[in-house]
Design a protein around this motif. Structure first.
Motif, mmCIF file in Angstrom:
data_model
loop_
_atom_site.group_PDB
_atom_site.id
_atom_site.type_symbol
_atom_site.label_atom_id
_atom_site.label_comp_id
_atom_site.label_asym_id
_atom_site.label_seq_id
_atom_site.Cartn_x
_atom_site.Cartn_y
_atom_site.Cartn_z
ATOM 1 N N HIS A 572 0.834 -1.205 0.000
ATOM 2 C CA HIS A 572 0.000 0.000 0.000
ATOM 3 C C HIS A 572 0.867 1.253 0.000
ATOM 4 O O HIS A 572 0.600 2.210 -0.747
ATOM 5 N N ARG A 573 1.890 1.266 0.838
ATOM 6 C CA ARG A 573 2.786 2.431 0.876
ATOM 7 C C ARG A 573 3.496 2.609 -0.467
ATOM 8 O O ARG A 573 3.731 3.739 -0.906
ATOM 9 N N ALA A 574 3.849 1.503 -1.106
ATOM 10 C CA ALA A 574 4.486 1.599 -2.420
ATOM 11 C C ALA A 574 3.527 2.204 -3.443
ATOM 12 O O ALA A 574 3.927 3.036 -4.273
ATOM 13 N N LEU A 575 2.259 1.818 -3.405
ATOM 14 C CA LEU A 575 1.260 2.391 -4.318
ATOM 15 C C LEU A 575 1.050 3.880 -4.050
ATOM 16 O O LEU A 575 0.886 4.674 -4.982
ATOM 17 N N ILE A 576 1.050 4.263 -2.779
ATOM 18 C CA ILE A 576 0.901 5.674 -2.420
ATOM 19 C C ILE A 576 2.081 6.478 -2.959
ATOM 20 O O ILE A 576 1.911 7.567 -3.525
ATOM 21 N N GLY A 580 1.884 9.287 -5.889
ATOM 22 C CA GLY A 580 2.013 10.616 -5.304
ATOM 23 C C GLY A 580 0.791 11.047 -4.516
ATOM 24 O O GLY A 580 0.366 12.204 -4.572
ATOM 25 N N TRP A 581 0.240 10.117 -3.724
ATOM 26 C CA TRP A 581 -1.017 10.387 -3.009
ATOM 27 C C TRP A 581 -0.824 11.051 -1.644
ATOM 28 O O TRP A 581 -1.807 11.354 -0.975
ATOM 29 N N GLY A 582 0.389 11.231 -1.189
ATOM 30 C CA GLY A 582 0.575 11.842 0.114
ATOM 31 C C GLY A 582 1.949 11.560 0.680
ATOM 32 O O GLY A 582 2.812 10.954 0.018
ATOM 33 N N ASP A 583 2.147 11.984 1.926
ATOM 34 C CA ASP A 583 3.452 11.826 2.572
ATOM 35 C C ASP A 583 3.547 10.537 3.385
ATOM 36 O O ASP A 583 4.495 10.350 4.150
ATOM 37 N N ASP A 584 2.561 9.652 3.251
ATOM 38 C CA ASP A 584 2.562 8.405 4.015
ATOM 39 C C ASP A 584 2.909 7.202 3.142
ATOM 40 O O ASP A 584 2.541 6.075 3.447
ATOM 41 N N GLY A 585 3.627 7.458 2.059
ATOM 42 C CA GLY A 585 4.074 6.372 1.198
ATOM 43 C C GLY A 585 5.363 5.758 1.696
ATOM 44 O O GLY A 585 5.871 6.079 2.777
ATOM 45 N N LEU A 586 5.921 4.857 0.899
ATOM 46 C CA LEU A 586 7.147 4.142 1.249
ATOM 47 C C LEU A 586 8.318 5.124 1.319
ATOM 48 O O LEU A 586 8.538 5.920 0.410
#
Length: 762
Positions: A572-576, A580-586
């Motif tokens: 999920h973090r990799a997809l974020i 570029g969906w937010g600052d909670d990605g990988l």
């Protein structure tokens, strides 16, 4: 003549000189010589009796202070990445001191559970009492034991609950922890490996209660396998402070008729689905499938206490009577659970398939959804089969039938792909409201189960392919093909059953499925399914993509269960990050550590599997414990030099027939063919044979079952005196004399006859 110091002087000097606390050091500091040393010894003795000093290894120290060089146990990093440690030598009163580890560039990496020798410095301010600097790492946690405590005159003993444990542990009187006779306890090794009378010493660290309570069974496995089952206070605080996600930055999916379909006793709901016919004229007969998954990454941020604890656990562990969740209930059972009629944050994938079930495209979205119904597999299947209830009847035409239409197309694609099609019934252990074990049944697989499985596999493939296309690192779910040695063993089993497994070509799941199909409906079906399963390698996580043999897929990742698997949270973090969906990605440091994370969570997964299996074994032993002497039918599921394992038809329970109970003759074990052969009769015992056994022992605490073998392939076992003469079982010849040659000839002939017979009846 030397003047004796006062008690206050001695205590003050020890406090200022914590590394010089032997009696000779104190005497030298105060100039005490000769006969005055006797008076100093008296003063030190009085200080010890008054509780001001503690004598350890001929040195004196303040019992309310830690020694300057101490043994510490490293705790998990906090949200700031700081490492704290538990002082294992703390003997004082009041709160345990807080010890902060001050790392140096040359220090090795320390992990939770490591035991270290460290030099301590007392600090007077801040959020900790001591600062520790590593001297050396002395090992990880000591060996732990879970067992039954038996009191004795000088402490007691612990009888381990592990199956096959052949030794007890002695417990000193001051190491019982207040445990009572017959209690279930957790203990750790104390002192050298073996103590008086050759038995190892243990110190009880936790009392777990009455082992006869049904609910204690899973508790035993949890502690025995070291599965964390209590959340730290800071983790609970983080979860309790979480608030529901809003619509900002998300696609509004609240009007989409997504439904969840789960077991009736589901503890969390992390996936929802919806399907409809594709209205694109370029895709006649095609379908659009939506799969929405709880957005756990929104709540569990990298570096937080929640994240650290989730990674440590790796996954949730499921037992018949309880679950040990990866996340606190505020998240797993509330904010991250896709409850009916409640807005919930999600990551959703829209997938298109053509009329043949082939996926033609996918797009991912970060959204806000609202499930219109929380359904069970049985409800959905009943509705499709023509008996809907009040909840499912309004959903049949617009929701359920389109789901099944899309599933029919996916099934045709799956049939062409041919994932491994094992038929291994799943056991369901049932309890009364009072917690008493009432039944062991086999679950029935419905098309509703297969529908959700196909949707989830498709979504997992979509996640892997999307991240590969966007060149974003991720964790793949890897399942490599079977090694040649295991395949050869499977071929021998198949051959003994009059069946064949293709040889001399690249193995595909289609070859294994043909073997399984040929065995279906025959007496050998269960044997072939079990042998095929045993030939498989174990799936694992890896940042490198080696494909998934069992599913016959080139790229596969776990995306659909982030509530209960840390691997999915990483995806999920990799997809974020990729979208570029937010600052909670990988994060970059997570990417650098993917190899270590993959290895860790692969281990935690296996730990849970072993704990769950052990729990099932113990429940089955408890269920059968009042049927000692009863006869059961089953099949031989394993052959070893010490006996044979039998799987019962009625419950699927596994038990051992010790070799001494296999008739009155010596049996030779052949590890290559996994057979036992009678030295006198030439009888060959191998996998899959039908047997009748009598239950002679059931040990709920260890999960062990023991049987007498009554019949083999409907033939009575030989009884009476051994034809091997007075040497009997243990004295049978082991060389290559005439008797051995005759027995080998009989074995060869018996196997040939068996093959012919089975080929004629298959």
């Amino acid at each position: 003549m030397s003047t004796l110091p006062t008690k206050s002087d001695i205590l003050a000097w020890i406090s200022d000189n914590p590394t010089l606390t032997a009696k000779r050091d104190i005497a030298k500091a105060f100039g005490i010589k000769g006969a005055a040393r006797i008076d100093l010894k008296r003063l030190l003795k009085e200080l010890e009796e008054e509780g001001h000093l503690e004598k350890r290894h001929k040195t004196y120290r303040d019992p309310d202070r830690l020694p300057p060089v101490s043994v510490l146990q490293v705790k998990a990093p906090n949200s700031d990445g700081d490492l704290f440690a538990k002082p294992l030598e703390w003997q004082g009163e009041g709160h345990e001191p807080i010890v902060l580890i001050i790392p140096r560039a040359s220090d090795p990496a320390l992990g939770e559970g490591d035991r270290i020798l460290a030099r301590l410095q007392l600090v007077q301010e801040g959020d900790h009492n001591y600062e520790a600097r590593l001297i050396r790492r002395i090992g990880s946690n000591p060996h732990k034991i879970v067992g039954i405590f038996r009191k004795g005159s000088e402490g007691g003993r612990i009888l381990p609950i592990d199956k096959g444990a052949d030794k007890e542990w002695t417990v000193a009187a001051d190491a019982t922890g207040g445990a009572q006779e017959g209690e279930l306890v957790e203990a750790e090794q104390a002192g050298p490996p073996r103590g008086r009378m050759g038995l190892p010493k243990a110190r009880i660290t936790m009392r777990l209660g009455d082992p006869s309570e049904p609910r204690a069974v899973s508790l035993i496995a949890i502690h025995q396998h070291g599965i964390p089952d209590d959340f730290p206070d800071d983790v609970i605080a983080e979860a309790d402070n979480a608030e529901p996600a809003g619509l900002k930055g998300r696609k509004d999916l609240r009007d989409m008729p997504l439904v969840t379909i789960d077991p009736w006793d589901a503890r969390d709901r992390d996936d929802a689905c919806y399907a409809h016919a594709d209205d694109d004229p370029k895709n006649p007969g095609g379908h659009v499938i939506w799969v929405a998954i709880a957005d756990v990454a929104h709540y569990v941020r990298t570096g937080s206490a929640l994240d650290s604890e989730a990674r440590k656990r790796g996954n949730s562990s499921y037992f018949p009577d309880r679950v040990v969740p990866m996340l606190p209930d505020r998240l797993s059972g509330d904010l991250c659970s896709l409850h009916e009629g409640v807005p919930r944050a999600c990551l959703a994938v829209r997938m298109t398939i053509d009329s043949s079930g082939t996926k033609t495209g996918q797009t991912f979205h970060r959204g806000l959804m609202r499930s219109i119904a929380a359904l069970t597999y049985q409800q959905v299947q009943a509705a499709i089969d023509g008996t809907p209830d009040e909840q499912t009847e309004p959903l049949i035409d617009d929701v359920l039938k389109p789901l099944y239409a899309a599933y029919a197309a996916l099934k045709s694609a799956s049939d062409r792909r041919q994932p491994l099609d094992l038929d291994l019934p799943e056991r369901k252990i049932e309890f009364s409201e009072e917690g008493k074990l009432t039944a062991v049944n086999f679950t029935i697989r419905l098309d509703a189960h297969r529908l959700i499985e196909e949707f989830m596999v498709l979504a997992n493939v979509a996640a892997a392919e999307t991240l590969i296309a966007k060149k974003t690192p991720l964790l793949f779910r890897v399942h490599e093909e079977p090694p040649p040695a295991k395949l050869e063993t499977l071929r021998e089993v198949a051959d003994s059953a009059g069946l064949q497994l293709a040889k001399g070509q690249v193995l595909k799941t289609a070859h294994l499925n043909k073997l399984l199909h040929d065995a279906a409906g025959s007496d050998e079906a269960e044997l072939i399914n079990m042998a095929t399963l045993r030939s498989m390698t174990q799936a694992y996580y890896s940042p490198a993509n080696f494909g998934h043999f069992g599913l016959a897929l080139r790229s596969y990742a776990h995306f659909t269960s982030p509530i209960r698997r840390y691997s999915d949270l990483v995806v999920h973090r990799a997809l974020i990050l990729a979208h570029g969906w937010g600052d909670d990605g990988l994060k970059p440091h997570e990417i650098d550590g993917l190899e270590a994370t993959a290895e860790h969570i692969s281990l935690t997964e296996r730990r849970s599997m072993m704990a769950e299996r052990d729990t099932t074994d113990r429940y089955l032993a408890a269920f059968l414990s009042d049927r000692i002497g009863a006869e059961f039918t089953g099949r031989i599921s394993g052959v070893a030099k010490f006996g044979v394992f039998v799987k019962l038809d009625e419950t699927g329970a596994d038990g051992l027939v010790p070799i001494r109970n296999l008739g009155n003759e010596y049996f030779h074990f052949d590890p290559n063919s996994a057979t036992l052969m009678g030295a006198d009769t030439g009888m060959v015992i191998t996998l899959g044979m039908r047997v009748t056994v009598k239950l002679i022992e059931a040990a709920p605490v260890t999960g062990g079952l023991a049987f007498d073998l009554l019949t083999l392939e409907e033939n009575d076992m030989p009884s009476g005196p051994s034809r091997g003469g007075p040497r009997g079982r243990r004295g049978a010849p082991s060389g290559g004399g005439p008797r051995r040659k005759q027995a080998n000839a009989r074995k060869k002939d018996a196997k040939a006859k068996t093959k012919v017979k089975r080929r004629r009846t298959s």
